[in-house]
Design an enzyme around this catalytic site. Sequence first.
Site, PDB file in Angstrom:
ATOM      1  N   SER A  12       0.822  -1.216   0.000  1.00  0.00           N
ATOM      2  CA  SER A  12       0.000   0.000   0.000  1.00  0.00           C
ATOM      3  C   SER A  12       0.850   1.258   0.000  1.00  0.00           C
ATOM      4  O   SER A  12       1.706   1.440   0.861  1.00  0.00           O
ATOM      5  CB  SER A  12      -0.877   0.060   1.248  1.00  0.00           C
ATOM      6  N   HIS A  34      -3.634   1.005  -4.781  1.00  0.00           N
ATOM      7  CA  HIS A  34      -3.149  -0.219  -5.422  1.00  0.00           C
ATOM      8  C   HIS A  34      -3.485  -0.202  -6.895  1.00  0.00           C
ATOM      9  O   HIS A  34      -4.646  -0.201  -7.276  1.00  0.00           O
ATOM     10  CB  HIS A  34      -3.804  -1.463  -4.799  1.00  0.00           C
ATOM     11  N   HIS A  87      -5.936  -8.698  -1.323  1.00  0.00           N
ATOM     12  CA  HIS A  87      -5.914  -9.057   0.099  1.00  0.00           C
ATOM     13  C   HIS A  87      -7.052 -10.018   0.418  1.00  0.00           C
ATOM     14  O   HIS A  87      -8.087 -10.020  -0.246  1.00  0.00           O
ATOM     15  CB  HIS A  87      -6.080  -7.805   0.958  1.00  0.00           C
ATOM     16  N   TYR A 129      -9.043  -9.719   2.844  1.00  0.00           N
ATOM     17  CA  TYR A 129     -10.251  -8.980   3.265  1.00  0.00           C
ATOM     18  C   TYR A 129     -11.112  -8.532   2.090  1.00  0.00           C
ATOM     19  O   TYR A 129     -12.257  -8.139   2.269  1.00  0.00           O
ATOM     20  CB  TYR A 129      -9.894  -7.777   4.155  1.00  0.00           C
ATOM     21  N   GLU A 130     -10.565  -8.584   0.875  1.00  0.00           N
ATOM     22  CA  GLU A 130     -11.368  -8.208  -0.281  1.00  0.00           C
ATOM     23  C   GLU A 130     -12.362  -9.306  -0.638  1.00  0.00           C
ATOM     24  O   GLU A 130     -13.225  -9.108  -1.493  1.00  0.00           O
ATOM     25  CB  GLU A 130     -10.461  -7.890  -1.472  1.00  0.00           C
ATOM     26  N   ALA A 180       2.547  -1.955   4.139  1.00  0.00           N
ATOM     27  CA  ALA A 180       2.357  -0.915   5.146  1.00  0.00           C
ATOM     28  C   ALA A 180       1.871  -1.632   6.403  1.00  0.00           C
ATOM     29  O   ALA A 180       1.070  -2.561   6.312  1.00  0.00           O
ATOM     30  CB  ALA A 180       1.311   0.080   4.669  1.00  0.00           C
ATOM     31  N   MET A 201      -2.197  -6.629   7.041  1.00  0.00           N
ATOM     32  CA  MET A 201      -3.260  -7.469   6.471  1.00  0.00           C
ATOM     33  C   MET A 201      -2.778  -8.214   5.226  1.00  0.00           C
ATOM     34  O   MET A 201      -3.570  -8.542   4.348  1.00  0.00           O
ATOM     35  CB  MET A 201      -4.466  -6.588   6.118  1.00  0.00           C
ATOM     36  N   SER A 202      -1.495  -8.480   5.143  1.00  0.00           N
ATOM     37  CA  SER A 202      -0.966  -9.124   3.924  1.00  0.00           C
ATOM     38  C   SER A 202       0.292  -9.920   4.244  1.00  0.00           C
ATOM     39  O   SER A 202       0.553 -10.261   5.404  1.00  0.00           O
ATOM     40  CB  SER A 202      -0.626  -8.045   2.885  1.00  0.00           C
ATOM     41  N   ASN A 241       1.963   3.782  10.926  1.00  0.00           N
ATOM     42  CA  ASN A 241       1.213   4.324  12.062  1.00  0.00           C
ATOM     43  C   ASN A 241       1.521   3.470  13.281  1.00  0.00           C
ATOM     44  O   ASN A 241       1.959   2.326  13.134  1.00  0.00           O
ATOM     45  CB  ASN A 241      -0.299   4.248  11.774  1.00  0.00           C
ATOM     46  N   HIS A 297      -6.940   5.140   6.957  1.00  0.00           N
ATOM     47  CA  HIS A 297      -6.180   4.737   5.774  1.00  0.00           C
ATOM     48  C   HIS A 297      -5.374   5.912   5.216  1.00  0.00           C
ATOM     49  O   HIS A 297      -4.310   5.724   4.624  1.00  0.00           O
ATOM     50  CB  HIS A 297      -7.146   4.180   4.722  1.00  0.00           C
TER      51      HIS A 297
HETATM   52  N1  HPA Z   1      -3.138  -2.568  11.348  1.00  0.00           N
HETATM   53  C1  HPA Z   1      -3.310  -3.409  10.308  1.00  0.00           C
HETATM   54  N2  HPA Z   1      -2.892  -3.158   9.093  1.00  0.00           N
HETATM   55  C2  HPA Z   1      -2.246  -1.992   8.882  1.00  0.00           C
HETATM   56  C3  HPA Z   1      -2.031  -1.063   9.900  1.00  0.00           C
HETATM   57  C4  HPA Z   1      -2.498  -1.373  11.215  1.00  0.00           C
HETATM   58  O1  HPA Z   1      -2.356  -0.605  12.179  1.00  0.00           O
HETATM   59  N3  HPA Z   1      -1.366  -0.018   9.345  1.00  0.00           N
HETATM   60  C5  HPA Z   1      -1.183  -0.306   8.033  1.00  0.00           C
HETATM   61  N4  HPA Z   1      -1.708  -1.502   7.746  1.00  0.00           N
END
Ligand code: HPA
Length: 271
Positions: free
Chosen positions: A28, A59, A81, A83-84, A111, A209-210, A233, A245
């Site tokens: 990402s 993406h 992903h 989650y998609e 990310a 998430m990947s 973050n 996001h």
């Molecule tokens: N959690 C899950 N996935 C992420 C995060 C997070 O804090 N930051 C970027 N992708």
Amino acid sequence: MYRRLKNYVDIIRERTDLVPGAAIVLGSGLGAYGERIRVEAEIPYSRLEGFPVSTVAGHQGRFLFGTVRGVPVVLMQGRVHYYEGYDMQEVVLPVRLMGMLGAHTLLLTNAAGGINLSYEPGDLMMLTDHISSFVPSPLRGANMEELGPRFPDMSQVYDRGLMEKLRGAAQREGIVLREGVYAQMSGPNYETPAEIRMLRTLGADAVGMSTVCEAMAARHMGMRVCGISCITNMAAGILDRPLDHQEVQETADRVKDHFERLVTSFVSSLA
Ligand code: HPA
């Protein structure tokens, strides 16, 4: 599934005969790295019938074949992903395809949220290990014997030699490279503070998430794997404010230069 993969290989081979030494998955906000390579062929995922296509902002969806300082690579600009809504087998299909195209080395990038309290947004973290226990295994179901064994070893997913090359690249570029354990959660929601405390207790340094599923599929077929997280973050509950996001994309954008230099220096060292 194996026949489908073979078919994609044939379609791609009609467009390019470049044999990638390394495959790189851009996470990402990190897709701009595509502009840093000398492109020889561009293949949008939409050219491959039935190929999983990402719907997430930030993406794109294509393979770029080309070279980085003379080293042949294939880049994925955009990944799908779990989650998609895709099954894990679909999520890891592109990585398997790149392996079948000849890539022996895989660099996964993402990310991620920082769990380790000594991390700061903007840090880059090399994956030393992972926790996959919160998402289904991509290897569930009939084993693809052509690719690898039913019960693959996962005691050293992230290759020691590649880790050493990443450390060397960071040193050459004067970039601080953290090292840690990445946990994959299913998303698409961010985690709760209690989940982050749990993950920290379990030994995770970063969450996303990947990546983990792709690393497992690649190890299954014997690829050498390494990974870099961009800590975009601090994970939920560490700071007293919600996650979004946009923050993820802004931080990824801010570290672009460090990230791109690290990747270029690393890939050149593969020659
Ligand atoms: N959690 C899950 N996935 C992420 C995060 C997070 O804090 N930051 C970027 N992708």
